[in-house]
Design a protein around this motif. Structure first.
Motif, PDB file in Angstrom:
ATOM      1  N   ALA A  25       0.831  -1.208   0.000  1.00 42.25           N
ATOM      2  CA  ALA A  25       0.000   0.000   0.000  1.00 42.25           C
ATOM      3  C   ALA A  25       0.861   1.253   0.000  1.00 42.25           C
ATOM      4  CB  ALA A  25      -0.932  -0.007   1.210  1.00 42.25           C
ATOM      5  N   LYS A  26       1.907   1.255   0.804  1.00 36.78           N
ATOM      6  CA  LYS A  26       2.791   2.429   0.881  1.00 36.78           C
ATOM      7  C   LYS A  26       3.520   2.638  -0.442  1.00 36.78           C
ATOM      8  CE  LYS A  26       4.665   3.407   4.773  1.00 36.78           C
ATOM      9  NZ  LYS A  26       5.474   3.441   5.996  1.00 36.78           N
ATOM     10  N   GLU A  27       3.991   1.545  -1.035  1.00 38.36           N
ATOM     11  CA  GLU A  27       4.732   1.641  -2.292  1.00 38.36           C
ATOM     12  C   GLU A  27       3.848   2.144  -3.432  1.00 38.36           C
ATOM     13  OE1 GLU A  27       7.046  -1.503  -5.070  1.00 38.36           O
ATOM     14  OE2 GLU A  27       7.357  -1.701  -2.909  1.00 38.36           O
ATOM     15  N   LEU A  28       2.584   1.712  -3.438  1.00 35.44           N
ATOM     16  CA  LEU A  28       1.661   2.119  -4.497  1.00 35.44           C
ATOM     17  C   LEU A  28       0.887   3.384  -4.144  1.00 35.44           C
ATOM     18  CD1 LEU A  28       0.249  -1.386  -5.477  1.00 35.44           C
ATOM     19  CD2 LEU A  28       2.021  -0.070  -6.632  1.00 35.44           C
ATOM     20  N   ARG A  29       1.201   3.954  -2.983  1.00 40.01           N
ATOM     21  CA  ARG A  29       0.551   5.178  -2.495  1.00 40.01           C
ATOM     22  C   ARG A  29      -0.961   5.008  -2.372  1.00 40.01           C
ATOM     23  NH1 ARG A  29       4.057  10.054  -5.215  1.00 40.01           N
ATOM     24  NH2 ARG A  29       6.043   9.205  -4.611  1.00 40.01           N
ATOM     25  N   LEU A  30      -1.333   3.897  -1.733  1.00 41.82           N
ATOM     26  CA  LEU A  30      -2.733   3.598  -1.467  1.00 41.82           C
ATOM     27  C   LEU A  30      -2.990   3.663   0.024  1.00 41.82           C
ATOM     28  CD1 LEU A  30      -3.140   0.394  -3.665  1.00 41.82           C
ATOM     29  CD2 LEU A  30      -4.120   2.628  -4.143  1.00 41.82           C
ATOM     30  N   VAL A  31      -4.228   3.883   0.375  1.00 40.64           N
ATOM     31  CA  VAL A  31      -4.633   3.762   1.766  1.00 40.64           C
ATOM     32  C   VAL A  31      -4.702   2.269   2.061  1.00 40.64           C
ATOM     33  CG1 VAL A  31      -6.481   4.265   3.411  1.00 40.64           C
ATOM     34  CG2 VAL A  31      -5.921   5.912   1.617  1.00 40.64           C
ATOM     35  N   GLU A  32      -4.170   1.846   3.210  1.00 38.11           N
ATOM     36  CA  GLU A  32      -4.136   0.425   3.535  1.00 38.11           C
ATOM     37  C   GLU A  32      -5.525  -0.207   3.474  1.00 38.11           C
ATOM     38  OE1 GLU A  32      -2.121  -0.321   7.244  1.00 38.11           O
ATOM     39  OE2 GLU A  32      -0.679   1.256   6.784  1.00 38.11           O
ATOM     40  N   GLN A  33      -6.511   0.497   3.968  1.00 33.87           N
ATOM     41  CA  GLN A  33      -7.866  -0.039   3.994  1.00 33.87           C
ATOM     42  C   GLN A  33      -8.394  -0.277   2.583  1.00 33.87           C
ATOM     43  OE1 GLN A  33      -9.408  -1.176   6.646  1.00 33.87           O
ATOM     44  NE2 GLN A  33     -11.056  -1.882   5.348  1.00 33.87           N
ATOM     45  N   THR A  34      -8.009   0.557   1.656  1.00 36.04           N
ATOM     46  CA  THR A  34      -8.437   0.381   0.265  1.00 36.04           C
ATOM     47  C   THR A  34      -7.895  -0.936  -0.279  1.00 36.04           C
ATOM     48  OG1 THR A  34      -8.507   2.762  -0.099  1.00 36.04           O
ATOM     49  CG2 THR A  34      -8.343   1.375  -2.055  1.00 36.04           C
ATOM     50  N   LEU A  35      -6.607  -1.155  -0.088  1.00 37.04           N
ATOM     51  CA  LEU A  35      -5.993  -2.392  -0.566  1.00 37.04           C
ATOM     52  C   LEU A  35      -6.583  -3.596   0.159  1.00 37.04           C
ATOM     53  CD1 LEU A  35      -4.013  -3.827  -2.367  1.00 37.04           C
ATOM     54  CD2 LEU A  35      -2.203  -3.320  -0.719  1.00 37.04           C
ATOM     55  N   ARG A  36      -6.816  -3.476   1.448  1.00 32.86           N
ATOM     56  CA  ARG A  36      -7.433  -4.566   2.215  1.00 32.86           C
ATOM     57  C   ARG A  36      -8.817  -4.902   1.646  1.00 32.86           C
ATOM     58  NH1 ARG A  36      -6.507  -2.433   6.864  1.00 32.86           N
ATOM     59  NH2 ARG A  36      -4.524  -3.477   7.172  1.00 32.86           N
ATOM     60  N   HIS A  37      -9.571  -3.868   1.280  1.00 33.29           N
ATOM     61  CA  HIS A  37     -10.897  -4.063   0.692  1.00 33.29           C
ATOM     62  C   HIS A  37     -10.796  -4.782  -0.653  1.00 33.29           C
ATOM     63  CE1 HIS A  37     -15.042  -3.276  -0.451  1.00 33.29           C
ATOM     64  NE2 HIS A  37     -14.591  -2.755  -1.578  1.00 33.29           N
ATOM     65  N   TRP A  38      -9.807  -4.390  -1.475  1.00 35.74           N
ATOM     66  CA  TRP A  38      -9.620  -5.033  -2.773  1.00 35.74           C
ATOM     67  C   TRP A  38      -9.305  -6.513  -2.603  1.00 35.74           C
ATOM     68  CZ3 TRP A  38      -5.850  -1.078  -5.484  1.00 35.74           C
ATOM     69  CH2 TRP A  38      -6.558   0.118  -5.766  1.00 35.74           C
ATOM     70  N   VAL A  39      -8.434  -6.848  -1.643  1.00 32.50           N
ATOM     71  CA  VAL A  39      -8.053  -8.244  -1.410  1.00 32.50           C
ATOM     72  C   VAL A  39      -9.274  -9.044  -0.980  1.00 32.50           C
ATOM     73  CG1 VAL A  39      -6.672  -9.777   0.045  1.00 32.50           C
ATOM     74  CG2 VAL A  39      -5.644  -7.707  -0.899  1.00 32.50           C
ATOM     75  N   LYS A  40     -10.068  -8.470  -0.097  1.00 33.76           N
ATOM     76  CA  LYS A  40     -11.280  -9.141   0.379  1.00 33.76           C
ATOM     77  C   LYS A  40     -12.279  -9.331  -0.763  1.00 33.76           C
ATOM     78  CE  LYS A  40     -14.840  -8.760   3.921  1.00 33.76           C
ATOM     79  NZ  LYS A  40     -15.382  -7.942   5.012  1.00 33.76           N
ATOM     80  N   ALA A  41     -12.453  -8.303  -1.591  1.00 28.95           N
ATOM     81  CA  ALA A  41     -13.382  -8.388  -2.730  1.00 28.95           C
ATOM     82  C   ALA A  41     -12.901  -9.422  -3.741  1.00 28.95           C
ATOM     83  CB  ALA A  41     -13.533  -7.024  -3.393  1.00 28.95           C
ATOM     84  N   ALA A  42     -11.593  -9.498  -3.967  1.00 28.97           N
ATOM     85  CA  ALA A  42     -11.053 -10.476  -4.908  1.00 28.97           C
ATOM     86  C   ALA A  42     -11.284 -11.894  -4.398  1.00 28.97           C
ATOM     87  CB  ALA A  42      -9.566 -10.233  -5.131  1.00 28.97           C
ATOM     88  N   ALA A  43     -11.139 -12.097  -3.099  1.00 30.58           N
ATOM     89  CA  ALA A  43     -11.371 -13.421  -2.519  1.00 30.58           C
ATOM     90  C   ALA A  43     -12.826 -13.838  -2.693  1.00 30.58           C
ATOM     91  CB  ALA A  43     -10.992 -13.415  -1.044  1.00 30.58           C
ATOM     92  N   ALA A  44     -13.741 -12.864  -2.675  1.00 36.82           N
ATOM     93  CA  ALA A  44     -15.166 -13.150  -2.858  1.00 36.82           C
ATOM     94  C   ALA A  44     -15.548 -13.165  -4.336  1.00 36.82           C
ATOM     95  CB  ALA A  44     -15.997 -12.106  -2.116  1.00 36.82           C
ATOM     96  N   GLY A  45     -14.596 -12.844  -5.226  1.00 32.79           N
ATOM     97  CA  GLY A  45     -14.874 -12.827  -6.662  1.00 32.79           C
ATOM     98  C   GLY A  45     -15.693 -11.631  -7.092  1.00 32.79           C
TER      99      GLY A  45
END
Length: 96
Positions: free
Chosen positions: A30-50
């Motif tokens: 998240a830091k390297e891509l200049r994202l908010v951690e929660q945003t990336l966490r949400h993306w990972v969770k959404a990807a796991a749910a398809g």
């Protein structure tokens, strides 16, 4: 002051998710891509749910993701073939 809402392409999201799934720390990615951690966490969770969404906000099915990946690979392979054809023609002229 509130930052304007960003929109990220599906490919960007998938690359970020892949890095996290490959074992890199979510915080570091998240830091390297200049994202908010929660945003990336949400993306990972959404990807796991398809249910990861593209920049337009519509849900993208696994079949659509695969189709997009195959189209991109097809374009890449066509470019590689063109380069090889040009190289073969160049070296064929050089050999004469």
């Amino acid at each position: 002051m509130k930052r304007p809402k960003q929109s990220y392409t599906l490919e960007f999201k998938e690359l970020a998710i892949k890095r996290v799934k490959d074992g890199q720390a979510l915080v570091g990615v998240a830091k390297e891509l200049r994202l908010v951690e929660q945003t990336l966490r949400h993306w990972v969770k959404a990807a796991a749910a398809g249910q990861i969404r593209g920049a337009g906000g519509t849900a993208v099915t696994p079949q659509e993701r695969e189709l997009s990946r195959l189209r991109a690979e097809h374009i890449r392979l066509k470019r590689e073939l063109e380069i090889k054809k040009k190289a073969a023609a160049y070296f064929a002229q050089d050999a004469l």
